[in-house]
Each structure stands twice: as structure tokens, then as C-alpha cells.
Design an enzyme around this catalytic site. Structure first.
Site, short mmCIF file in Angstrom:
data_model
loop_
_atom_site.label_atom_id
_atom_site.label_comp_id
_atom_site.label_asym_id
_atom_site.label_seq_id
_atom_site.Cartn_x
_atom_site.Cartn_y
_atom_site.Cartn_z
N HIS A 364 0.83 -1.21 0.00
CA HIS A 364 0.00 0.00 0.00
C HIS A 364 0.86 1.25 0.00
CE1 HIS A 364 -2.79 -2.84 2.35
NE2 HIS A 364 -2.73 -3.12 1.08
N CYS A 677 -3.82 -1.00 -19.16
CA CYS A 677 -3.62 -0.12 -18.01
C CYS A 677 -2.63 -0.63 -16.97
CB CYS A 677 -4.96 0.20 -17.34
SG CYS A 677 -5.73 -1.22 -16.59
C1 PEP Z 1 -3.10 -4.71 -13.38
O1 PEP Z 1 -3.21 -5.80 -12.83
O2 PEP Z 1 -2.40 -4.50 -14.39
C2 PEP Z 1 -3.83 -3.54 -12.86
C3 PEP Z 1 -3.85 -2.39 -13.51
O3 PEP Z 1 -4.42 -3.68 -11.65
P1 PEP Z 1 -3.63 -3.66 -10.25
O4 PEP Z 1 -2.19 -3.31 -10.57
O5 PEP Z 1 -4.31 -2.66 -9.43
O6 PEP Z 1 -3.79 -5.06 -9.82
#
Ligand code: PEP
Ligand code: MG
Length: 747
Positions: A364, A677
Site C-alpha cells: 500500500h 492499463c
Molecule cells: C493490473 O493488474 O495491471 C492492474 C492495472 O491492476 P492492479 O495493478 O491494481 O492489480
């Protein structure tokens, strides 16, 4: 101290204190101390070995061995009996040293004449500093009392070393906490920063390890213990209604705070001449040494509790700690073993950099540091023991390297690097409002990842065209209780206000795996990354999801709304989630709330399975976003949190790019909007390759938008695609070398 009485050991400590008070140079002090100890212990030899570096011990002073060997005799960690003591952190006591395991004959010292050997580690709170040795001609084992007395002396020596008592002309020992030191950890957040150390939990410095009035010290200890107990009882009272686990921890605290064994040992230490704080620290050091050896998780935790309690006690006794009155420097670099997201947010953007001894890339704290764009290095081992408040420090978040008290040459090279980065940033500002159109005319939409209110100003500053991923769980993670619906409504509304009509993709709560809510009972799963997380939790326990959906609809208040579900592994999960949205819409309608003018409901493609879902799914879903961080970990079966494997597989690996290509093709067939993303979207070369594979929306950290756009503006995607295709035909494992070479000559 032949008879090992307390008063003898107090006398010795008294003399040590006199030695400390003289204004002799460091070496003369060390010589005097070895003489004092040998004399008091009735041994022919007393030697002090100190670490030159983490692997080498050097004989720094001796009474009884040949003087020529001082600063000449060196041992590697684990070598000889002295090396064994240093390595194990345990006492070696033998009447017949030459036949003891690991003995190494050192002719230059003339030690063959001595039979008995007693070696005591000199360590402070788990930090190994050296070894104190006494030897004698007659073959005898040293008594428990003698060992104990020498341990007390070793502890005082450690404190003296800490205070720089052995530094000075003639001493080959450079001062602790004054040398430059480099730490190699991992990247938590890129960027470079120069500043001064701010310890989140400053170490307590003991300036008076020896005391001559044991009664007064006992009183001080008892008073401090009383204060500690009252504090623990108060905490217990306050959390009676609280969480069961927290109560258990506090009960364990109370048990330790009332532990007779702990008290008795500290009282004995004081009777031998230590001050109250030195006695606490001696016991704490020993608990830490035990902690290193113990495998059992439960026991380790209890020892950690004791460690924490000792810290509290030390703060009470010395009045140091959080109430030191020290002022946050103008350019603070935060140093901590670990830090929670709430604490980090309190510091906010005032921090120039963060260095954590533990921490992890997905922790976090790392998430918050990223949101605040503060350079972060994780896994910087021993930094909390080495750094002192106010030390000059350089943090290289790109390489995961930290320079503490750097040499001038290092600092000036570092400043050059920072200046270059600042130049580049200035260049990015000039292209901020330009669309990202490649040389061959492809328009790529660059949007940003966000999750905290602190992120929102970046929407303006970075040139992002919208928010491609709003991680709603961050708002849940940084609190210590579940946020209320009304709070969420206000928050999401502020996000939409700040976006001023730009599209914001709200991802519903993605908890589980590495993201554990402090106020939710953690589930004990053997493999949390593959476990009960994200949409799986949302569908099984729909209460929170419904509340969140309602909050989103109310926050939109008639404006367009985009919702994305995380971690969808099969079409049915998406359908169920979508049905929940529809139900919520119906309910909101009945309640008379305005409905969103336009509603898009998408899914994250984070598991390979979803790429092979039936075509119908691709037709149904409003959009898809590749969560590359998770997708890559499952594609290569390499834990994104595990430093050993997480960098092992390249994003530009041909198999992974072929997989991306397949997803693009499937989305093209159904006209489904596709974005990427994960973190890789913010790396310029990777981003360009994704664009070459056909992805038209990239969502990244705001700070990456400039560098990514700058490269895209100079790239012909068709040409780049040819390089990738050619590499795949040649059967290479990764196209990175070919791509880099091409960029070197073309972009
Ligand atoms: C991912 O898994 O690429 C993502 C964008 O989600 P997080 O990093 O929050 O798991
Ligand atoms: Mg993910």
C-alpha cells in the site's frame, strides 16, 4: 572479576566510563579498555575485533597479543573462533581453543600460548559490530557470571562505538554513522531525489550506558514500566469492542509488560552497573538476536511484540522518539522499516523521497508513493540502522539505489542526472497539449491511472485525456474503517468534477491478494493472488459492491458514468456484475435519483482465460482493459510481488506480444474498445510496441505521459510492427534487442 561479583563488574564499568570521559584519541581509548578488561577479568589477553566491512573483522586493540598484529590481523566472517562468534552472534567459551571447532592459528599474534578462549559478540540491536575476546594460559572454562559480566561490557562497547568513542587519530576505525554507504534495493517508484533523512521512528540514542547509582536506575526502570503498563492497559480498554486479533496482540503486550523474567533480567543488568535504558536495550538486543534464529512465525511475532514494547520503554526512559522536537527538514527523505498508507498520506507531498527497509512493489505504501509521484526504494536492507536524522541522502528510484552520506563526486554525478531529468520534463511540458499522433498517423489516446484525491491535479498537469483506471480500493485501503456511502458519493463526485467532462473509468473494489483492508478479516489462503479477490469477493458478498455502485450512480448525478470490473476470468462473472448494475439502476430510479446520461460497463482482462471467452462476451462488454500487471504474472506464472521472479520475463517476449495481438484481433472483430492499463503502458518502448500491436488507449501513471507521448510522436508504428514481426519470424525469445536497435537509429 575473578569472583564474578556484581560489584566487581560495576567497578569495571565505572572504569570504562572514565575511559570514555577522557579526551584521548580513539585508539588510545581502545588500548586502555583492553587493558582494563584483562586486568579485571584476571586474563592475560583481552582483544577487540571490529568490522572493517560487512565481511571482515580486524584486530583493533589488544592486551596480551603482539602489538604488531593490531590493524594487521584480519579475519573473514565465520573464519576462526572470532569469526564464528561474529557470524553466529553467539558466545564461544572453551578451555582448549586450539582443538575447538573452527580454530585458526594466527602466528602473527602469538596466541598459541593461550588455551582458554571466551568470545562475546559486540552487537547493538541486531547490528553486528565486532567481537570481544579474553584468553588465558591456563585451561579453564569461564563461569556463567564471567560471561554475563563480559556481555554487559560488550554492550557498553557497542554503545560507545555508536557514539563514535573509538574514532580519531590513530584509530583505523572510521566512525559509525559517518561513513558513506550505498544500499541496493528495488524500485518502488521511479524518480530521483536529494534530501536529508527523516526517520519515521527515530532510533533512541543512549548517551549514558553506565550508571553508578543502581538504586536510582531501578527506580527509573520501575517508574517507566508503570507508565508502560498503564499505557498498554489504556490501549486494551480502548479496543475492548474492537477487532479480536488486535486484542490478542495487546494481551500479549500486557503479558510481556508484566513478565517477571524480563524484569528480573533488566534488574540484574542494572545491578551490574548498566543504566536503566542500557538494561532495556541489552535485553532488546538479545531478543532481536533470537528473532533472527527463530523460524516459527508465532514466536517471531511475539519477539517482535517484545521489541516494540522495548522501544516504547526506551522512549519513556529517554524522552526521545516521536516527541524529540526534531523538525522535519525542508527536503525530507523518509526512512522506515515499513509504513502504512495512512501514515504516508499524512506526510503527503512534503516528502522528497522514501526508502523502506522492507516494503514491496505492490504494498500500500508503494501504491500511495506512486500516486504522489514520490521516488521510492524498497528492500534497502539495514537502512534504518545506518541512517540518522539529518543525514544527507540521495535516492535513485529508477535503479533502486540509495547513497547515504554520499561522497562529493557521487553527489555531483547524481545532480547531473537530476538536471537531465528536469530538462526532459521541461520538454514534455511543451508537448503536453499535443495529441499523441504517430509518424504514420495513428492517434493514441493517453490517459492516466489514479486512485487518490492527490492524483487529480495531475489530470491538468500531465496532459492526460482522462482517467483510464481509477483504483477505488485505495480509498478503502487508506482508512481504518469502511467508508460510508455518503462519503463515497462525495468523493466520486469530486473526481468527476475535477475531470471536467473527461472520461473516468471507475474500477470497482479490487481487494484481496496483496490488497488487504485493515478492517476486514483477512482470509487465510495458501495462494492469495489466485484466491478470493476482486470480483470474486464482490459477487460472493455483494453488499459492498452494491453500496459502491449506488455511490457511483449518485455521484454521476446524471453525468456519463463508466464502471469497470476487475479480474474477470469468465463471461458469466461479467454478466452477474452487469446484472447488479442494472438492478441498482432500477432501484435508484425508484428512489428518484437521476440516472447517468450514458453508462459504459467494462471488464479488466487480467487472466489469460478471458482472452479465450466466447465471441458473445466480446459483443456484450462495452470495453475491455488489459491489466498487464496481473495478466503478465499469470501468463508467465511469475508472482508480481516476488523479487526473484518478477523481472524474469520480458514484456517484449514474443509469446506475450502474440497474446496481446490475439486480444486485439478479437476486440477488432467485435468492435470492442480495448485499452492497456498495467505499469508497462507507462514505459515508452513497451507502450510503443503495444501501439504497434494495435492498442489505441494506454493508461499510465501521470508522470509517464510525457515520455510515452514524446516517443510515440517520433515513431512509425508500421515500421515498428515490421521489426516485431520479423523478430517473431526469426524465432527470438524477445524482440527487445531488435526494437532497441531500431529505435536507436530511427526515433
Ligand atoms: C493490473 O493488474 O495491471 C492492474 C492495472 O491492476 P492492479 O495493478 O491494481 O492489480
Ligand atoms: Mg490487477
Amino acid at each position: 572479576m575473578v569472583d564474578g561479583t556484581e560489584s566487581e563488574s560495576r567497578k569495571l564499568l565505572g572504569r570504562l566510563r572514565e575511559a570514555m570521559a577522557t579526551d584521548e584519541a580513539g585508539q588510545a581509548r581502545l588500548d586502555r579498555i583492553t587493558h582494563l578488561i584483562a586486568h579485571s577479568m584476571g586474563t592475560e589477553v583481552c582483544s577487540i575485533y571490529l568490522f572493517r566491512d560487512s565481511e571482515t573483522l580486524e584486530l583493533c586493540a589488544t592486551e596480551g597479543l603482539k602489538q604488531e598484529s593490531v590493524h594487521q590481523t584480519r579475519l573473514r566472517l565465520g573464519e576462526g573462533l572470532v569469526g564464528r562468534v561474529a557470524k553466529s552472534g553467539k558466545v564461544v567459551n572453551t578451555p582448549d581453543a586450539p582443538s575447538a571447532k573452527g580454530f585458526r592459528y594466527m602466528p602473527e599474534t602469538g596466541e598459541e600460548r593461550f588455551s582458554s578462549f571466551l568470545g562475546i559478540p559486540i552487537q547493538r540491536l541486531g547490528e553486528k559490530l565486532g567481537v570481544l575476546v579474553v584468553q588465558s594460559r591456563i585451561a579453564r572454562e569461564f563461569s556463567a557470571d564471567e560471561i554475563y559480566a563480559l556481555e554487559v561490557v560488550a554492550m557498553v562497547l557497542a554503545e560507545m562505538a555508536e557514539l563514535g568513542a573509538f574514532v580519531g587519530e590513530g584509530a583505523a576505525l572510521s566512525p559509525l554513522h559517518q561513513k558513506s554507504a550505498t544500499f541496493r534495493g528495488g524500485t518502488g517508484q521511479e524518480g530521483a531525489a536529494e534530501g536529508h533523512v527523516w526517520l519515521h521512528e527515530p532510533r533512541v540514542v543512549i548517551t549514558n550506558p553506565i550508571a553508578d547509582d543502581p538504586h536510582r536506575e531501578l527506580e527509573r526502570l520501575n517508574e517507566a514500566i508503570d507508565e508502560l503498563r498503564v499505557g498498554v492497559d489504556r490501549m486494551l480498554e480502548m479496543s475492548q469492542q474492537g477487532d479480536k486479533e488486535q486484542l490478542q496482540v495487546l494481551e500479549a503486550y500486557r503479558m510481556f509488560a508484566n513478565s517477571k523474567g524480563w524484569m528480573r533480567r533488566m534488574e540484574e543488568d542494572i545491578a551490574r552497573g548498566l543504566s536503566a535504558e542500557a538494561a532495556v536495550e541489552k535485553e532488546q538486543s538479545q531478543a532481536r538476536a533470537r528473532m533472527e534464529q527463530v523460524q516459527d512465525a508465532y514466536l517471531r511475532e511475539r519477539l517482535a511484540d517484545l521489541d516494540d514494547l522495548s522501544n516504547r520503554l526506551l522512549r519513556i526512559l529517554t524522552g526521545q522518539g516521536k516527541q524529540t522536537g526534531a523538525e522535519l527538514p525542508a527536503d525530507p527523505i523518509l526512512i522506515a522499516r515499513n509504513i502504512g498508507p495512512g501514515d504516508l498520506l499524512e506526510y503527503g507531498r512534503s516528502l522528497k523521497g522514501i526508502v523502506l527497509e522492507e516494503g514491496s512493489v505492490g504494498s500500500h505504501a508503494a501504491i500511495v508513493a506512486r500516486a504522489l509521484a514520490i521516488p521510492l526504494v524498497v528492500h534497502a536492507e539495514r537502512i534504518t540502522t545506518e541512517a540518522l536524522n539529518g543525514d544527507h541522502i540521495l535516492v535513485d528510484g529508477d535503479q533502486g539505489v540509495v547513497h547515504l552520506r554520499p561522497e562529493d563526486s557521487v553527489a555531483s554525478a547524481f545532480r547531473d542526472k537530476m538536471a537531465m531529468q528536469a530538462d526532459a520534463q521541461a520538454r514534455y511540458i511543451s508537448i503536453r497539449d499535443k495529441p499523441a499522433v504517430t509518424l504514420d498517423g495513428h492517434r493514441i489516446s493517453l490517459v492516466m491511472n489514479a486512485g487518490l484525491m492527490a492524483d487529480l491535479p495531475s489530470l491538468e498537469g500531465s496532459g492526460a485525456e482522462g482517467v483510464g483506471l481509477f483504483r477505488t480500493e485505495l480509498q478503502f485501503l487508506v482508512r481504518n474503517k469502511m467508508p460510508k456511502r455518503s462519503e463515497l458519493v462525495a468523493l466520486y463526485a469530486r473526481v468527476l468534477d475535477a475531470a471536467q467532462g473527461k472520461r473516468v473509468v471507475f474500477r470497482t473494489l479490487d481487494i484481496g491478494s496483496d490488497k488487504v483492508l485493515p478492517y476486514m478479516k483477512p482470509t487465510d489462503e495458501p495462494n492469495p493472488a489466485l484466491g478470493w479477490r476482486a470480483i470474486r469477493v464482490g459477487l460472493d458478498k455483494p453488499g459492498v459492491m452494491r453500496m459502491q455502485l449506488q455511490a457511483l450512480i449518485r455521484a454521476a448525478n446524471g453525468r456519463p458514468l463508466t464502471i469497470m470490473f476487475p479480474f474477470v476470468a469468465q463471461a458469466e462473472e461479467y454478466r452477474q456484475a452487469r446484472a447488479e448494475v442494472n438492478k441498482t439502476i432500477e432501484r435508484e430510479k425508484i428512489l428518484g435519483h437521476p440516472l447517468p446520461e450514458k453508462l459504459e460497463i467494462g471488464a479488466m482482462l487480467e487472466t489469460p482465460s478471458l482472452a479465450f471467452a466466447p465471441q458473445k462476451f466480446f459483443d456484450e462488454v462495452d470495453f475491455l482493459s488489459i491489466g498487464g500487471n496481473d495478466l503478465k504474472q499469470f501468463f508467465f506464472a511469475a508472482d508480481r510481488e516476488n523479487e526473484r521472479v518478477r523481472r524474469r520475463y520480458d514484456t517484449l517476449n514474443c509469446s506475450f506480444l502474440s497474446f496481446i495481438e490475439r486480444i486485439v484481433e478479437r476486440c477488432d472483430q467485435s468492435g470492442t474498445q480495448l485499452s492497456f492499463c498495467g505499469e508497462d503502458a507507462g514505459r515508452p518502448v513497451e507502450a510503443a510496441c503495444f501501439a504497434a500491436m494495435g492498442i489505441r488507449i494506454l493508461s499510465m501513471r501521470p508522470a509517464s505521459i510525457g515520455p510515452v507521448k514524446s516517443l510515440l510522436l517520433r515513431t512509425d508504428l508500421g515500421e515498428l510492427r515490421k521489426i516485431i514481426t520479423d523478430g517473431r519470424h526469426r524465432g527470438v525469445q524477445t524482440v527487445r534487442p531488435a526494437v532497441m536497435e531500431w529505435f536507436g537509429s530511427h526515433a
